[in-house]
Design a protein around this motif. Structure first.
Motif, PDB file in Angstrom:
ATOM      1  N   GLU A   1       8.941  32.901  28.704  1.00 40.08           N
ATOM      2  CA  GLU A   1      10.101  33.598  29.227  1.00 40.08           C
ATOM      3  C   GLU A   1      10.391  34.883  28.462  1.00 40.08           C
ATOM      4  O   GLU A   1      10.348  34.925  27.224  1.00 40.08           O
ATOM      5  N   SER A   2      10.614  35.969  29.233  1.00 41.63           N
ATOM      6  CA  SER A   2      10.932  37.316  28.717  1.00 41.63           C
ATOM      7  C   SER A   2       9.742  38.016  28.079  1.00 41.63           C
ATOM      8  O   SER A   2       9.890  39.137  27.590  1.00 41.63           O
ATOM      9  N   ASN A   3       8.580  37.384  28.090  1.00 42.95           N
ATOM     10  CA  ASN A   3       7.369  38.031  27.577  1.00 42.95           C
ATOM     11  C   ASN A   3       6.464  38.360  28.770  1.00 42.95           C
ATOM     12  O   ASN A   3       5.541  37.614  29.102  1.00 42.95           O
ATOM     13  N   PHE A   4       6.747  39.497  29.413  1.00 43.63           N
ATOM     14  CA  PHE A   4       5.990  39.873  30.607  1.00 43.63           C
ATOM     15  C   PHE A   4       4.609  40.403  30.229  1.00 43.63           C
ATOM     16  O   PHE A   4       4.467  41.193  29.279  1.00 43.63           O
ATOM     17  N   VAL A   5       3.613  39.952  30.986  1.00 47.19           N
ATOM     18  CA  VAL A   5       2.235  40.406  30.798  1.00 47.19           C
ATOM     19  C   VAL A   5       1.656  40.744  32.168  1.00 47.19           C
ATOM     20  O   VAL A   5       2.175  40.330  33.206  1.00 47.19           O
ATOM     21  N   TRP A   6       0.558  41.503  32.179  1.00 48.09           N
ATOM     22  CA  TRP A   6      -0.140  41.829  33.420  1.00 48.09           C
ATOM     23  C   TRP A   6      -1.126  40.716  33.749  1.00 48.09           C
ATOM     24  O   TRP A   6      -1.901  40.290  32.883  1.00 48.09           O
ATOM     25  N   GLU A   7      -1.109  40.264  34.993  1.00 50.87           N
ATOM     26  CA  GLU A   7      -1.992  39.168  35.374  1.00 50.87           C
ATOM     27  C   GLU A   7      -3.461  39.568  35.343  1.00 50.87           C
ATOM     28  O   GLU A   7      -4.334  38.715  35.198  1.00 50.87           O
ATOM     29  N   SER A   8      -3.760  40.847  35.426  1.00 52.21           N
ATOM     30  CA  SER A   8      -5.149  41.313  35.479  1.00 52.21           C
ATOM     31  C   SER A   8      -5.900  41.041  34.183  1.00 52.21           C
ATOM     32  O   SER A   8      -7.077  40.673  34.205  1.00 52.21           O
ATOM     33  N   ASP A   9      -5.231  41.208  33.035  1.00 51.30           N
ATOM     34  CA  ASP A   9      -5.908  41.037  31.745  1.00 51.30           C
ATOM     35  C   ASP A   9      -5.043  40.356  30.690  1.00 51.30           C
ATOM     36  O   ASP A   9      -5.410  40.307  29.521  1.00 51.30           O
ATOM     37  N   ASN A  10      -3.862  39.852  31.115  1.00 49.33           N
ATOM     38  CA  ASN A  10      -2.964  39.119  30.219  1.00 49.33           C
ATOM     39  C   ASN A  10      -2.480  39.960  29.043  1.00 49.33           C
ATOM     40  O   ASN A  10      -2.170  39.421  27.976  1.00 49.33           O
ATOM     41  N   THR A  11      -2.392  41.281  29.228  1.00 52.42           N
ATOM     42  CA  THR A  11      -1.896  42.159  28.166  1.00 52.42           C
ATOM     43  C   THR A  11      -0.416  42.447  28.369  1.00 52.42           C
ATOM     44  O   THR A  11       0.093  42.405  29.490  1.00 52.42           O
ATOM     45  N   SER A  12       0.275  42.743  27.263  1.00 55.07           N
ATOM     46  CA  SER A  12       1.702  43.046  27.332  1.00 55.07           C
ATOM     47  C   SER A  12       1.934  44.392  28.003  1.00 55.07           C
ATOM     48  O   SER A  12       1.046  45.253  28.039  1.00 55.07           O
ATOM     49  N   LEU A  13       3.138  44.575  28.510  1.00 57.04           N
ATOM     50  CA  LEU A  13       3.496  45.821  29.189  1.00 57.04           C
ATOM     51  C   LEU A  13       3.729  46.920  28.154  1.00 57.04           C
ATOM     52  O   LEU A  13       4.558  46.759  27.251  1.00 57.04           O
ATOM     53  N   THR A  14       2.998  48.014  28.266  1.00 59.30           N
ATOM     54  CA  THR A  14       3.196  49.160  27.375  1.00 59.30           C
ATOM     55  C   THR A  14       4.052  50.238  28.028  1.00 59.30           C
ATOM     56  O   THR A  14       4.588  51.099  27.348  1.00 59.30           O
ATOM     57  N   PHE A  15       4.165  50.183  29.349  1.00 60.89           N
ATOM     58  CA  PHE A  15       5.071  51.063  30.101  1.00 60.89           C
ATOM     59  C   PHE A  15       5.896  50.186  31.028  1.00 60.89           C
ATOM     60  O   PHE A  15       5.392  49.239  31.629  1.00 60.89           O
ATOM     61  N   THR A  16       7.184  50.502  31.149  1.00 65.29           N
ATOM     62  CA  THR A  16       8.044  49.764  32.076  1.00 65.29           C
ATOM     63  C   THR A  16       8.983  50.728  32.796  1.00 65.29           C
ATOM     64  O   THR A  16       9.245  51.836  32.324  1.00 65.29           O
ATOM     65  N   ASP A  17       9.465  50.291  33.946  1.00 66.66           N
ATOM     66  CA  ASP A  17      10.444  51.073  34.711  1.00 66.66           C
ATOM     67  C   ASP A  17      11.489  50.110  35.292  1.00 66.66           C
ATOM     68  O   ASP A  17      11.799  50.150  36.481  1.00 66.66           O
TER      69      ASP A  17
END
Length: 254
Positions: free
Chosen positions: A192-208
């Motif tokens: 929870e609250s740790n969003f990652v990209w499903e493509s490579d399981n990496t954390s978000l470095t840019f957000t909007d």
């Protein structure tokens, strides 16, 4: 003289609101102008193809003109003085030069066609996909799926739910959107609250994210979307909702 304030925190609230509104207006105008630029850039390949077609038409007209000019008038042998023979030989030499030049032009056209074909195969995308930077994007805006089913469909197409790396890519995507909500590839299903990209399981470095988002306001709000209501800023929603979605995959160049 106007009232003086000891610090920025003493500035009346209406002035701060005015500054915030001015900044928001400038940001909105920049986003609109950038979106217009992205839409204009999609016409480049069409213009290049049109130029090649026009060159081919011009060369075809030249071929027809030379063939008509070179065609013998009548079936009988040529009779005349030595001067007439010299004129015929000179005319023949000119025609031969024109044919050689035409052959070279056709060869150049064939080379240009091969290069264009190679360009399309190298940096282009499949039919239905849109090219930007080193990626191809598929905008599924006609049907809706849950976040999980949207992910499965993107994988079946050889890609993944879109991963947004920077503001430029984010603005490019916004320029295509018309639907209310569109799934993107960010999720905090695992933690929870740790969003990652499903493509490579990496954390978000840019957000909007939209202000005060993500907030997990309702149970299961573990999947991210772009929403029209908030100018396509991001929001977290229950993954079971039915939204349109965007797929992404790397181009051959990437």
């Amino acid at each position: 003289m106007g009232e003086q304030h000891g610090s920025i925190f003493e500035i009346p609230m209406n002035n701060q609101d005015s500054q915030t509104h001015a900044y928001s207006t400038l940001t909105t105008e920049w986003t609109k102008k950038t979106a217009d630029l992205f839409r204009a850039s999609r016409n480049r390949d069409k213009i290049l193809l049109l130029l090649i077609v026009l060159q081919f038409i011009c060369l075809s007209v030249a071929v027809a003109s030379i063939v008509h000019f070179y065609e013998p008038h009548g079936s009988k042998g040529v009779k005349g003085s030595p001067g007439d023979l010299g004129a015929i030989m000179e005319k023949s030499a000119r025609q031969e030069g024109q044919i050689q030049q035409l052959t070279k032009n056709i060869s150049d056209l064939s080379s240009a066609h091969r290069q264009f074909d190679l360009l399309v195969k190298t940096v282009g995308c499949e039919v239905g996909w849109e090219m930007f930077m080193n990626s191809c994007y598929y905008f599924e805006l006609e049907s809706v799926k849950t976040w999980k089913d949207a992910k499965i469909d993107c994988h079946s197409k050889g890609g993944y739910l879109v991963k947004i790396d920077n503001a430029v890519e984010n603005c490019f995507l916004k320029s295509y959107l018309q639907n209310d909500n569109v799934w993107i590839g960010a999720t905090d299903n695992e933690q929870e609250s740790n969003f990652v990209w499903e493509s490579d399981n990496t954390s978000l470095t840019f957000t909007d994210w939209n202000p005060n988002e993500p907030n997990n306001a309702a149970p299961g709000e573990d999947c991210a979307s772009m929403g029209k209501r908030w100018d396509y800023r991001w929001n977290d929603w229950a993954c079971s909702l039915l939204f349109s979605y965007i797929c992404e995959k790397h181009s051959e160049l990437g």
